[in-house]
Design an enzyme around this catalytic site. Structure first.
Site: not given
Length: 214
Positions: A121, A139
């Site tokens: 991420k 996320d």
């Protein structure tokens, strides 16, 4: 409405009404954004923005951070989530940046993921925001909103599955922007516990809202 039509409606709304979204993390250069994104894991951008001014004043570059230690870094970030681990990650990240990458933030996602504290991420955020690459960071907000809207199927139960589902339908040049659109919509409108459907501009093509009306 099928998935392709939902994507078309999603992109049409945001390209018209929010054409230039940006991260809400405050930063002045790629190094500062990398530090801020590492710190932001499971913490709010608001909290990170309160912590980073003093942190960046003390450690303005990878060299100064690499020369420090986790105990000192901890004193600057004690109010964020998981400060012990993050202080160790920041020092380790800075040392690798200096020693392996000549203090330059690498542009490739695999190289970014070599850095301590940098998962997929975080690497995607840096690749997207700094290098404008078509990388979709997933996320909790992106995960929740994309599933609620029906942009990805209910069987997309992992961040990677959601990432692949989104990348399949979003034009390459819009991926960096779509990342922010989904985050900001989840942060301010499509809240986890009490989504603000009454003021949401996306209800005409939202799968979650359709089911609410049934």
């Amino acid at each position: 409405m099928n998935r392709k039509e939902r994507f078309q409606s999603f992109l049409a709304y945001f390209t018209t009404n929010f054409p230039e979204p940006e991260t809400e993390l405050h930063y002045g250069n790629p190094y500062e954004l990398l530090v801020a994104v590492i710190l932001s894991a499971q913490c709010t951008d608001k909290r990170i923005n309160q912590v980073t001014p003093a942190l960046f004043d003390r450690f303005p570059d990878p060299e100064s951070l690499a020369a420090s230690n986790s105990d000192e870094v901890f004193t600057y970030i004690r109010s964020v989530s998981y400060p012990n681990n993050k202080s160790k990650h920041l020092v380790g990240m800075a040392r690798m940046l200096v020693e392996k990458f000549g203090s330059e933030i690498p542009a490739s996602i695999p190289e970014l993921q070599e850095l301590p504290g940098v998962g997929r991420k975080t690497a995607n955020v840096i690749a997207s925001v700094i290098f404008n690459q078509p990388a979709m960071a997933v996320d909790t907000h992106v995960f929740r909103v994309s599933r609620r809207l029906g942009l990805v199927p209910s069987t997309a139960t992992t961040p990677l599955a959601v990432e692949k589902g989104l990348m399949r339908h979003i034009p390459t040049e819009l991926v960096p922007k779509a990342h922010h659109w989904l985050i900001l919509h989840g942060r301010y409108i499509c809240l986890a516990r009490t989504p603000k459907c009454n003021i949401c501009p996306l209800t005409s093509f939202c799968l979650y809202y359709e089911k609410l009306k049934i």
